[in-house]
Design a protein around this motif. Structure first.
Motif, short mmCIF file in Angstrom:
data_model
loop_
_atom_site.label_atom_id
_atom_site.label_comp_id
_atom_site.label_asym_id
_atom_site.label_seq_id
_atom_site.Cartn_x
_atom_site.Cartn_y
_atom_site.Cartn_z
N LEU A 95 -2.88 -6.41 9.64
CA LEU A 95 -1.67 -6.18 10.43
C LEU A 95 -1.87 -6.75 11.82
O LEU A 95 -2.96 -6.61 12.40
N GLY A 96 -0.86 -7.40 12.36
CA GLY A 96 -0.92 -7.91 13.73
C GLY A 96 -1.27 -6.79 14.70
O GLY A 96 -0.75 -5.67 14.59
N SER A 97 -2.16 -7.05 15.63
CA SER A 97 -2.67 -6.00 16.53
C SER A 97 -1.58 -5.33 17.36
O SER A 97 -1.71 -4.18 17.75
N ALA A 98 -0.49 -6.03 17.62
CA ALA A 98 0.62 -5.44 18.38
C ALA A 98 1.26 -4.27 17.64
O ALA A 98 1.97 -3.47 18.24
N TYR A 99 1.00 -4.15 16.34
CA TYR A 99 1.63 -3.12 15.51
C TYR A 99 0.67 -2.01 15.10
O TYR A 99 1.04 -1.12 14.34
N TRP A 100 -0.56 -2.04 15.59
CA TRP A 100 -1.54 -1.02 15.24
C TRP A 100 -1.11 0.35 15.76
O TRP A 100 -0.44 0.47 16.78
N GLY A 101 -1.53 1.38 15.05
CA GLY A 101 -1.31 2.75 15.50
C GLY A 101 0.08 3.32 15.24
O GLY A 101 0.41 4.37 15.76
N GLN A 102 0.88 2.65 14.43
CA GLN A 102 2.25 3.11 14.15
C GLN A 102 2.43 3.63 12.73
O GLN A 102 3.53 3.98 12.34
N GLY A 103 1.36 3.64 11.94
CA GLY A 103 1.47 4.10 10.55
C GLY A 103 1.99 3.05 9.59
O GLY A 103 2.28 3.36 8.43
N ILE A 104 2.11 1.81 10.04
CA ILE A 104 2.69 0.76 9.20
C ILE A 104 1.80 0.44 8.01
O ILE A 104 2.28 0.34 6.88
N ILE A 105 0.50 0.29 8.23
CA ILE A 105 -0.40 -0.03 7.12
C ILE A 105 -0.45 1.13 6.13
O ILE A 105 -0.41 0.92 4.92
N THR A 106 -0.53 2.34 6.63
CA THR A 106 -0.54 3.49 5.73
C THR A 106 0.72 3.48 4.87
O THR A 106 0.66 3.67 3.65
N HIS A 107 1.85 3.23 5.47
CA HIS A 107 3.12 3.18 4.75
C HIS A 107 3.11 2.04 3.72
O HIS A 107 3.53 2.23 2.58
N ALA A 108 2.62 0.87 4.11
CA ALA A 108 2.58 -0.28 3.21
C ALA A 108 1.66 -0.02 2.01
O ALA A 108 2.00 -0.35 0.87
N VAL A 109 0.49 0.58 2.27
CA VAL A 109 -0.43 0.89 1.16
C VAL A 109 0.21 1.90 0.22
O VAL A 109 0.12 1.75 -1.01
N LYS A 110 0.90 2.89 0.75
CA LYS A 110 1.60 3.85 -0.10
C LYS A 110 2.66 3.15 -0.95
O LYS A 110 2.86 3.50 -2.12
N MET A 111 3.36 2.18 -0.36
CA MET A 111 4.37 1.43 -1.11
C MET A 111 3.72 0.69 -2.28
O MET A 111 4.26 0.67 -3.39
N VAL A 112 2.56 0.11 -2.04
CA VAL A 112 1.85 -0.62 -3.10
C VAL A 112 1.42 0.35 -4.20
O VAL A 112 1.62 0.10 -5.39
N ILE A 113 0.81 1.45 -3.80
CA ILE A 113 0.29 2.42 -4.77
C ILE A 113 1.40 2.98 -5.65
O ILE A 113 1.18 3.27 -6.83
N SER A 114 2.59 3.11 -5.11
CA SER A 114 3.70 3.68 -5.89
C SER A 114 4.04 2.85 -7.12
O SER A 114 4.66 3.36 -8.05
N SER A 115 3.64 1.58 -7.13
CA SER A 115 4.02 0.73 -8.27
C SER A 115 2.90 -0.13 -8.86
O SER A 115 3.05 -0.64 -9.97
N ILE A 116 1.80 -0.30 -8.17
CA ILE A 116 0.81 -1.30 -8.59
C ILE A 116 0.18 -1.00 -9.94
O ILE A 116 -0.10 -1.92 -10.72
N PHE A 117 -0.03 0.27 -10.26
CA PHE A 117 -0.66 0.59 -11.54
C PHE A 117 0.24 0.27 -12.73
O PHE A 117 -0.25 -0.03 -13.80
N SER A 118 1.53 0.28 -12.53
CA SER A 118 2.43 -0.11 -13.62
C SER A 118 2.71 -1.62 -13.59
O SER A 118 2.99 -2.21 -14.62
N GLU A 119 2.62 -2.23 -12.42
CA GLU A 119 2.87 -3.68 -12.31
C GLU A 119 1.73 -4.52 -12.89
O GLU A 119 1.99 -5.56 -13.49
N LEU A 120 0.50 -4.11 -12.67
CA LEU A 120 -0.65 -4.89 -13.14
C LEU A 120 -1.20 -4.24 -14.41
O LEU A 120 -1.84 -3.19 -14.36
N GLN A 121 -0.96 -4.89 -15.52
CA GLN A 121 -1.34 -4.36 -16.82
C GLN A 121 -2.85 -4.12 -16.90
O GLN A 121 -3.65 -4.99 -16.56
N GLY A 122 -3.21 -2.92 -17.33
CA GLY A 122 -4.61 -2.58 -17.51
C GLY A 122 -5.31 -2.05 -16.28
O GLY A 122 -6.46 -1.60 -16.35
N LEU A 123 -4.65 -2.07 -15.12
CA LEU A 123 -5.27 -1.60 -13.88
C LEU A 123 -5.40 -0.08 -13.91
O LEU A 123 -4.41 0.62 -14.12
#
Length: 179
Positions: A95-123
């Motif tokens: 993440l660009g350093s200007a955006y650190w400390g706002q919870g953006i990465i945590t939110h983005a990782v949660k977004m990925v986790i919500s679907s990645i196990f069904s998107e990638l077969q066998g994961l």
């Protein structure tokens, strides 16, 4: 990235594939020394960044721009293993350093986790390998529910120094994935 107000609301965050037109924003990210401190890459010139964007990122099966109002401010990727390693994948994010400390990465990782196990077969297992000194990134995966499995001593050479890495994992069966 430089033109956008660095205060973002989580509802403004989205993930999408990179486009060739994202080169300028990608270049800003790739030239930020604070960002590259714990990353495998060094600052890139425009031609190197363009080649990386077109030939590596745009063709990667799961590499997404983290955007605020559709403007890339970082990226997140999942690399799934092959063959007998197909059950596991590694997540990485920047993440660009200007955006650190706002919870953006945590939110983005949660977004990925919500679907990645069904998107990638066998994961079944998602891993995060984080430099022992990168406490911010460790806090991200801790908050989400990844399990700290241990320290991989002298795991890789980073910018001339042998580094220890903390390995975290999240399983498809973990409650944080579904709850």
């Amino acid at each position: 990235m430089a033109q956008l107000n660095t205060k973002a609301t989580l509802s403004d965050i989205s993930l999408r594939p990179f486009k060739e037109s994202d080169l300028e924003d990608y270049m800003i990210l790739m030239s930020d020394d604070k960002v590259s401190q714990f990353c495998r890459w060094n600052t890139m010139c425009k031609e190197e960044a363009f080649n990386e964007l077109i030939y590596a990122i745009c063709t990667h099966p799961w590499y997404r721009a983290i955007c605020v109002k559709d403007m890339p401010i970082g990226y997140i990727l999942v690399k799934q293993g092959e063959g007998n390693d197909r059950c596991r994948g590694e997540i990485g994010y920047v993440l660009g350093s200007a955006y650190w400390g706002q919870g953006i990465i945590t939110h983005a990782v949660k977004m990925v986790i919500s679907s990645i196990f069904s998107e990638l077969q066998g994961l079944e297992r998602l891993e995060a390998l984080i430099d022992v000194e990168n406490l911010r990134s460790q806090r991200v995966v801790d908050k989400i529910g990844f399990i700290r499995e241990g320290v991989l001593r002298k795991y890789w050479i980073h910018k001339g120094r042998t580094r220890d890495m903390v390995i975290y994992s999240l399983l498809n069966s973990d409650s944080t994935v579904h709850g």
